[in-house]
Design a protein around this motif. Structure first.
Motif, PDB file in Angstrom:
ATOM      1  N   ARG A  36       0.848  -1.191   0.000  1.00  0.00           N
ATOM      2  CA  ARG A  36       0.000   0.000   0.000  1.00  0.00           C
ATOM      3  C   ARG A  36       0.882   1.239   0.000  1.00  0.00           C
ATOM      4  NH1 ARG A  36      -5.043  -0.316   4.012  1.00  0.00           N
ATOM      5  NH2 ARG A  36      -5.574   1.470   2.732  1.00  0.00           N
ATOM      6  N   GLY A 102       7.796   4.565   6.225  1.00  0.00           N
ATOM      7  CA  GLY A 102       6.871   5.455   6.927  1.00  0.00           C
ATOM      8  C   GLY A 102       5.733   5.954   6.072  1.00  0.00           C
ATOM      9  N   SER A 105       3.272   0.599   3.033  1.00  0.00           N
ATOM     10  CA  SER A 105       3.340  -0.614   3.829  1.00  0.00           C
ATOM     11  C   SER A 105       3.425  -1.826   2.924  1.00  0.00           C
ATOM     12  CB  SER A 105       2.133  -0.733   4.765  1.00  0.00           C
ATOM     13  OG  SER A 105       1.023  -1.258   4.093  1.00  0.00           O
TER      14      SER A 105
ATOM     15  N   GLN C 688       1.100   0.046   9.729  1.00  0.00           N
ATOM     16  CA  GLN C 688       2.397   0.614   9.362  1.00  0.00           C
ATOM     17  C   GLN C 688       2.226   2.073   8.960  1.00  0.00           C
ATOM     18  OE1 GLN C 688       4.711  -1.761   6.544  1.00  0.00           O
ATOM     19  NE2 GLN C 688       3.681  -3.638   7.218  1.00  0.00           N
ATOM     20  N   GLY C 689       3.293   2.836   9.119  1.00  0.00           N
ATOM     21  CA  GLY C 689       3.273   4.232   8.680  1.00  0.00           C
ATOM     22  C   GLY C 689       3.854   5.136   9.749  1.00  0.00           C
ATOM     23  N   GLU C 690       4.350   6.266   9.300  1.00  0.00           N
ATOM     24  CA  GLU C 690       5.063   7.147  10.232  1.00  0.00           C
ATOM     25  C   GLU C 690       4.121   7.773  11.271  1.00  0.00           C
ATOM     26  OE1 GLU C 690       6.921   9.659   7.410  1.00  0.00           O
ATOM     27  OE2 GLU C 690       5.107  10.750   6.893  1.00  0.00           O
ATOM     28  N   ASP C 691       2.830   7.777  10.993  1.00  0.00           N
ATOM     29  CA  ASP C 691       1.883   8.343  11.963  1.00  0.00           C
ATOM     30  C   ASP C 691       1.166   7.268  12.777  1.00  0.00           C
ATOM     31  OD1 ASP C 691       2.387  10.972  11.053  1.00  0.00           O
ATOM     32  OD2 ASP C 691       1.085  10.609   9.332  1.00  0.00           O
ATOM     33  N   HIS C 736       7.719   2.417  13.102  1.00  0.00           N
ATOM     34  CA  HIS C 736       6.487   2.770  12.410  1.00  0.00           C
ATOM     35  C   HIS C 736       5.631   1.536  12.124  1.00  0.00           C
ATOM     36  CE1 HIS C 736       8.296   6.608  12.052  1.00  0.00           C
ATOM     37  NE2 HIS C 736       9.122   6.300  11.079  1.00  0.00           N
ATOM     38  N   HIS C 737       5.737   0.541  12.994  1.00  0.00           N
ATOM     39  CA  HIS C 737       5.085  -0.727  12.683  1.00  0.00           C
ATOM     40  C   HIS C 737       4.487  -1.344  13.954  1.00  0.00           C
ATOM     41  CE1 HIS C 737       5.500  -4.872  10.440  1.00  0.00           C
ATOM     42  NE2 HIS C 737       4.257  -4.542  10.696  1.00  0.00           N
ATOM     43  N   ASN C 766      -0.222   9.222   7.547  1.00  0.00           N
ATOM     44  CA  ASN C 766       0.426   8.131   6.841  1.00  0.00           C
ATOM     45  C   ASN C 766       0.322   6.864   7.680  1.00  0.00           C
ATOM     46  OD1 ASN C 766       1.534   8.538   4.211  1.00  0.00           O
ATOM     47  ND2 ASN C 766       2.793  10.170   5.109  1.00  0.00           N
ATOM     48  N   TYR C 768      -1.250   2.728   7.325  1.00  0.00           N
ATOM     49  CA  TYR C 768      -1.892   1.701   6.508  1.00  0.00           C
ATOM     50  C   TYR C 768      -2.233   0.506   7.383  1.00  0.00           C
ATOM     51  CZ  TYR C 768      -0.142   4.427   2.591  1.00  0.00           C
ATOM     52  OH  TYR C 768       0.101   5.432   1.701  1.00  0.00           O
TER      53      TYR C 768
END
Lengths: 195, 95, 1013
Positions: A36, A102, A105, C688-691, C736-737, C766, C768
């Motif tokens: 994604r 970041g 995914s 996942q993602g920086e936020d 981030h996970h 951000n 997912y």
């Protein structure tokens, strides 16, 4: 530690069906990763395409495939990548390595799904019993894949070839239910004496 | 059983979708400063029009995307669908 | 069979029956013979059986009136035992060998029915009788109802499960054509010629529609053309033809349903494979309705006597089934169409008299009667019918100019059959269901579809008789035009089809110059005298009932329908509706369109519930989810529990153990040694993602930013009402996970919740989320020896220093990649081992084998519930019900007061949510330690002699705790926090009251040392 000999199981490994005009069975296990991210980002798509060996910016409801991999459209920011050659962890690591940390995914779903091949001249009739999606060739040509419903389970239907042969990608836990459903409606269709 | 045009997947059977109620209801920011009444208005109160209704739908058995739809509640017809964040579309003066 | 005597009414030649295939069947226990190609109705009629049933209310003797699905009288109990089916129409049952039918609504026999006494007292059971008589006192209704049901029942339902199988399927097409008569075939041919995908559906077992009733030699060019067109359609791969199929409903967006009777024409159960019936859910781009028309009866005195039939039905029996329903036939009509019946019947040797309410009749018809030697009485009406169980004779009299009265010389005509026609009613049912409006057309005295009112979401065309077009030539051209237009509207180029040349000599010109006579007068005003004028045969409603309804103010057609029950029987008033509202219009002095029609509702004909369910019965009734270890559980005698759609082992009884004994054993094993649970069903979401951390801060009530990589944390999710919505442990796998777990039943709900916020409210984040529930098979080992067991299968350092409580570690277990979470839902030392699902069964087998040295005990959800209750851990959905805040369950510790916002936070300070004295979770210890409170039992504030007693809370969880050797319970109790130590009273169903002491919710290891050890 004791001697270990890991054995792999898949949900429908012993299931097969052969009837007049319908052949069904589970496809071999393969690595699957959901990626994604922002597919408007040319850098992401080019690096991912290079890594996957196939273009990842496929149109909605379509997929591309070669001997070693396949890329399926799942949504505007989501693709499914199959590898027929690589181990799941390898595929996952490779894809992750080219994606922006970041802001994207990659998730291993190799075991999350299995796929059932439904082929034969009556395959469309068997599918139509469970799905409201129109699987006629005019609406669902080769190269199409759609996420829809079969019975009450969410599935992805894949138009593999116009012989016809379809793949049904289904979550592991629903596999037995979908298989029994397919078998029951296949029996109605394929064993009916032609009058 | 109506057909709904998912902005991402195209026209699909209603049974692939779920409705999540009225659209265009923004969650208040700075919630601590709201009165009970203001907060209650956000949490509890929704319009219930006879006619045009802006709704939030999700393509649960499909791409799993949320989108908005304009539905006529009397005729049970979807007049338009559009992406979340897009402005309310003009549905030709239908009331 | 050749030496057997032919059935008395069977004609020596003709018809589309197969005389080489005789079939025997029974009716009311008596044996008869018919032929393949017969219906049960035609076979009975051939055998001279005229009396086929008793009417619903008055138990009057009834026979066939129709030949199609509109038949109101000849309802049969078909077959016996588990396959018996009530209220089947004899006209729709294709004869098969060994068929067994019985008549309904009569006792002790069809010819002598005690219930017929109702007919003698009919003056006391008028319209609205039930409403008037059984209204008061209300308490007596249950008594009345039993009596009424018994007296009013038609057939009887089977008591055993249906042994037949059904299928339910979808179909898609560009053009759906309903009806395979001349109009429908022409429409299908035109649409198919343009390349459209066509679905052609017809109720009969062969195409032809109205032509199936035409005589040999009649309309030959059209019949030949249809045969040819059908052959072409059959060979076209884009055309599907469904015969024996009725379109039953027309819903929005051109979604139509149809019932296909796949094997109903065969002896029951004789086809081992094919479904009995198939229910079709059809999505069509365009629809052409070519459903034909239904002849309606004339409403005359005692018009329900067996032998009184619709004229075209008589024609059908003669021509299609080679059955002559009578030797002396009186044809009674107000239009031209019945003249064909008269001529056909005379041609087959019947004595025929035509009584026409019209004074002026087309000269060619008069001539043709004269040529056939048929007596003709224009301007006359039947004023009475003689005969008890069958028609014996009629009296006719001249009609007054206005048709309201009869006067002058009466004639008596002896006859055994009356073929009557009040005109043709277009079958507008489907058009009306589609949302289109109807328009009344004076020229044909009937409602037709108003093409200008077709709804944009239900694009359709009507063609042929259902559109008020009766001549065969016109039906063909209208059908072709509609088929072409439908194809064009569906995006195909238009194509023309070559139609047969019209043959004016034999063209069916329909009803000609019809003169409606909605109610045929007698010498008495309606409602006086002994005779009854029926318009609704199935529900036994007469013209006098309409007059009564009007007198009592039920003037609106919808009120009329409900007050008199006209049109409310299983035939939905196919033959009666227009007559009823026309009679009402006459009473009101209104025009028919002013009175209007009642709503046409699906289904058009009754639909078997089994067909709607289709294949989704038994194991396919609900989706079932299984874990990778499912087969092991089955092999080891697990008793399963449904959790969401999952099958989870509830307990594993050994030998003759019951649940109680098994659970006591399993719980003790976990606290004393080690147990193993299949926890694969827990919802798992990869985030996942920086936020991601920021996002979790909003989703959960507690803080997440400071959770170290490798750490696990329990979290509560609230909805915006501030109420607990789900819970679970989420672990940080990377900066981030995160790996989130949810309750088993809440997985889909939670993922939707997360996605909805991300997609609609916080698209800038951000983050997912991807469901990974099935990616991981999870074996949870719990108990003081869990570490020892696991250490035999992994090199991961399991020491508390290296792998403390509430952390996660990655490595190999049993030689496969695994992620272990050291978290605990039992309060014991616990490891939840996650491996890719393909290794789930292998991991489980390996653990079981290695566990033998530790006396490892598999345990199920019931033991899990007991173990967690001993620790006071809540189960969302059991100890909470959507009205419970974290503070209510004594979990204020998990609600961050440092965060500015999270979902539901603002609601926690709302007046009602923050008040004292809310129901709060407490522990309960019964005075009698052996007594286990029932879950759901109420805690009462005041003990009374008997329930109900004022309630102040209820028990949410209750078990016998093997580790405490006594019962424990959790309960939601008003102001519970301040009642610790109090004794409360718990009321049982029987009114007994049990004393219990309010306690802490944690019963075992209050400091939580065991899990950390």
């Amino acid at each position: 530690m004791a001697e270990l000999n890991p054995v792999l199981h898949t949900p429908l490994q012993h299931a097969t069906f052969h009837g007049a005009g319908v052949v069904m069975g589970e496809n071999l296990f393969c690595a699957k990763v959901i990626v994604r991210g922002n597919f408007d980002d040319a850098q992401l798509t080019s690096r991912l395409s290079e890594q996957a060996g196939l273009p990842v910016n496929v149109a909605a409801n379509t997929f591309v495939e070669n001997d070693s991999a396949a890329v399926f459209w799942l949504g505007p920011d989501e693709r499914m990548i199959y590898s027929y050659a690589k181990e799941p962890q390898v595929l996952l690591a490779e894809l992750r390595s080219v994606m922006p940390a970041g802001r994207s995914s990659a998730v291993d779903v190799s075991d999350y799904y299995t796929t059932i091949r439904v082929g034969g001249v009556n395959a469309r009739k068997v599918l139509s019993a469970g799905t409201p999606f129109d699987v006629h060739g005019s609406n669902f040509p080769e190269g199409s894949c759609v996420q829809t419903r079969f019975g009450t389970a969410s599935v992805m239907l894949v138009m593999q070839d116009s012989s016809p042969a379809f793949d049904i990608q289904v979550r592991w836990s629903f596999a037995e239910y979908v298989w029994r459903y397919l078998r029951r409606v296949a029996e109605f269709r394929t064993l009916t004496p032609q009058s | 059983m109506i057909l709904i045009n998912c902005p991402y997947c195209g026209e699909r059977d209603q049974t692939e979708f779920a409705c999540h109620g009225e659209a265009h209801i923004a969650r208040p920011t700075d919630t601590a400063s709201l009165t009970d009444e203001q907060w209650g208005d956000y949490v509890f109160f929704r319009t219930n029009p006879k006619g045009i209704h802006y709704e939030r739908w999700v393509h649960v058995h499909g791409c799993r995307r949320w989108f908005n739809a304009v539905r006529h509640t009397v005729q049970d017809e979807i007049l338009a669908t559009y992406e979340v964040g897009a402005p309310r579309p003009d549905v030709g003066g239908q009331q | 069979m050749s030496d057997e005597r032919e059935a008395p009414n069977r004609l020596p030649a003709g018809g589309s029956i197969d005389r080489d295939r005789p079939l025997s069947f029974t009716f009311d226990g008596k044996s008869y013979s018919g032929y393949a190609g017969d219906t049960l109705a035609s076979a009975l009629l051939a055998n001279g059986v005229v009396l086929m049933g008793r009417s619903f209310k008055y138990h009057r003797p009834r026979g066939l009136i129709a030949a199609g699905s509109e038949e109101p009288n000849a309802l049969m109990q078909l077959e016996k035992g588990d396959r018996t089916e009530p209220n089947t129409r004899a006209t729709c049952i294709e004869l098969y060998s060994g068929l067994s039918a019985t008549s309904q609504n009569r006792w002790p026999s069809l010819s002598f029915d005690i219930g017929a006494v109702n007919s003698l007292v009919s003056r006391f059971i008028p319209a609205g009788f039930y409403y008037k008589t059984f209204m008061w006192p209300a308490s007596m209704w249950l008594t009345y109802e039993k009596f009424i049901r018994k007296a009013a029942g038609l057939g009887v339902s089977p008591t055993a499960p249906d042994p037949d199988r059904y299928e339910n399927t979808h179909a898609h097409c560009e053009v759906l054509v309903v009806g395979a008569g001349p109009a429908g075939i022409a429409a299908a041919a035109a649409a198919a010629a343009s390349g459209a995908r066509v679905l052609l559906i017809d109720e009969q077992n062969e195409a032809g529609g109205s032509l199936l009733a035409s005589a040999t030699g009649e309309q030959e060019p059209v019949r030949a053309w249809i045969a040819d067109a059908v052959e072409q359609l059959q060979s076209n791969p884009d055309v599907t033809i469904l015969k024996r199929t009725t379109v039953t409903g027309y819903f929005d967006y051109n979604y139509l349903t149809a019932l296909e009777k796949v094997t109903d024409h065969l002896p029951p159960g004789s086809d081992p494979v094919a479904p009995r019936q198939r229910f079709w859910k059809i999505r069509a781009r365009q629809v052409v309705i070519a459903a034909g028309a239904i002849e309606r009866p004339l409403v005359f005195a005692d018009n329900d006597r067996p032998g009184v039939m619709l004229a075209n039905a008589v024609n059908t029996y003669i021509n299609r089934y080679a059955v002559l329903p009578g030797r002396n036939i009186v044809v009674f009509t107000n239009n031209d169409s019945a003249y064909r019946t008269a001529l056909n019947a005379a041609n087959k040797g019947a004595e025929v008299v035509v009584v026409d309410t019209r004074r002026e009749v087309d000269n060619t018809l008069v001539e043709s009667l004269k040529n056939a030697g048929i007596k003709h009485f224009p301007g006359h009406a039947i004023v009475s019918v003689q005969g008890k169980l069958a028609v014996g004779a009629v009296r006719i009299m001249p009609l007054s100019e206005d048709g309201k009265t009869v006067q002058g010389q009466a004639w008596e005509l002896s006859c055994d059959c009356i073929a009557n026609s009040g005109g043709w009613t277009p079958s507008v049912h489907l058009f009306s269901q589609s949302g289109g409006k109807l328009a009344y057309r004076d020229g044909i005295a009937a409602f037709v579809p108003d093409a200008a009112t077709v709804r944009s979401v239900n694009p359709c065309f009507s063609a042929g008789a259902c559109n008020g077009t009766f001549s065969t030539t016109d039906c063909l051209s209208e059908g072709a035009t509609a088929g072409r237009a439908a194809a064009i509207a569906a995006g195909f180029p238009g194509s023309d089809v070559q139609l047969p040349a019209s043959d004016p000599a034999s063209d069916d010109r329909g009803q000609g110059d019809i003169h409606p006579l909605w109610l045929v007068p007698t010498v008495h005003p309606v409602g006086e005298g002994a005779a009854k004028h029926f318009h609704d045969f199935q529900n036994d409603v007469t013209a006098a009932d309409i007059h009564l309804a009007a007198r009592e103010g039920y003037l609106s057609v919808e009120h009329l329908k409900r007050y008199t029950t006209t049109g409310m029987a299983t035939d939905q008033g196919k033959t009666s509706n227009l007559n009823a509202l026309a009679i009402m219009a006459d009473i009101r002095g209104a025009q028919i369109p002013e009175v209007g029609t009642t709503t046409f509702r699906p289904p058009y004909t009754p639909v078997t519930l089994g067909a709607i369910a289709g294949q989704e019965t038994g194991e396919l009734f609900l989706q079932v989810r299984q874990t990778p270890m499912h087969r092991w559980h089955v092999e080891h005698n697990a008793v399963f529990e449904d959790v969401g759609d999952w099958k989870r082992p509830r307990y594993y009884p050994l030998g003759v153990e019951d649940m109680h004994a098994a659970v006591q054993r399993e719980c003790a094993a976990v606290r004393d040694r080690v147990g193993i649970l299949d926890a694969s069903t827990l919802g798992k979401i990869d985030i996942q993602g920086e936020d991601a951390a920021e996002f979790l801060e909003m989703i959960y009530t507690n803080g997440w930013k400071k959770l170290a990589v490798g750490g696990c944390r329990y979290g509560l999710m609230l909805n915006e009402h501030g109420m607990i919505f789900d819970d679970g442990v989420t672990s940080r796998l990377g900066e981030h996970h995160f790996h989130m777990t949810t309750t088993t039943g809440g997985a889909a709900r939670v993922l939707n919740w997360l996605e909805e916020w991300l997609q609609t409210e916080w698209p800038q984040m951000n983050v997912y989320c991807t469901s990974v529930t099935e990616q991981w098979a999870v074996a949870a080992i719990n108990g003081p020896r869990a570490r020892e067991l696991l250490s035999t299968l992994t090199d991961i350092d399991l020491s508390t220093e290296a792998f403390p409580f509430m952390t996660t570690s990655e490595g190999q277990v049993a030689g496969v990649p695994a992620r272990i979470y050291r978290i605990s839902f039992t309060g014991e030392l616990s490891y939840e081992i996650n491996v890719p699902a393909r290794y789930g069964r292998y991991l489980w087998d390996t653990l079981i084998e290695a566990g033998k040295a530790f006396d490892l005990c598999p345990y199920g959800t019931e033991s899990m519930h007991v173990l967690r209750a001993e620790k006071g851990f809540i189960i969302v959905g059991q100890d909470t019900d959507g009205t419970v805040t974290p503070h209510d369950v004594d979990m204020s510790w998990i609600v961050s007061d440092k965060k500015d916002d999270f979902l539901g936070k603002r609601s926690l300070s709302r007046l009602d949510t923050a008040r004292d004295g809310r129901p709060q979770l407490v522990g309960l210890l019964t005075e009698d330690p052996a007594f286990v409170l029932p879950e759901g039992a109420h805690i009462v504030s005041q003990v009374l002699d008997k329930p109900p007693m004022p309630t102040i809370g209820h028990v949410t969880s209750s078990y016998l705790s093997p580790n405490l050797g006594r019962s424990i319970a959790l309960a939601l109790l008003q102001n519970g926090k301040n009642r610790k130590g109090d004794t409360v009273q718990v009321q049982l169903m029987d009114g007994t009251v049990i004393n219990a002491q309010v306690s802490s919710t944690v019963f075992v290891d209050e400091k939580g040392e065991r899990a950390r050890g």
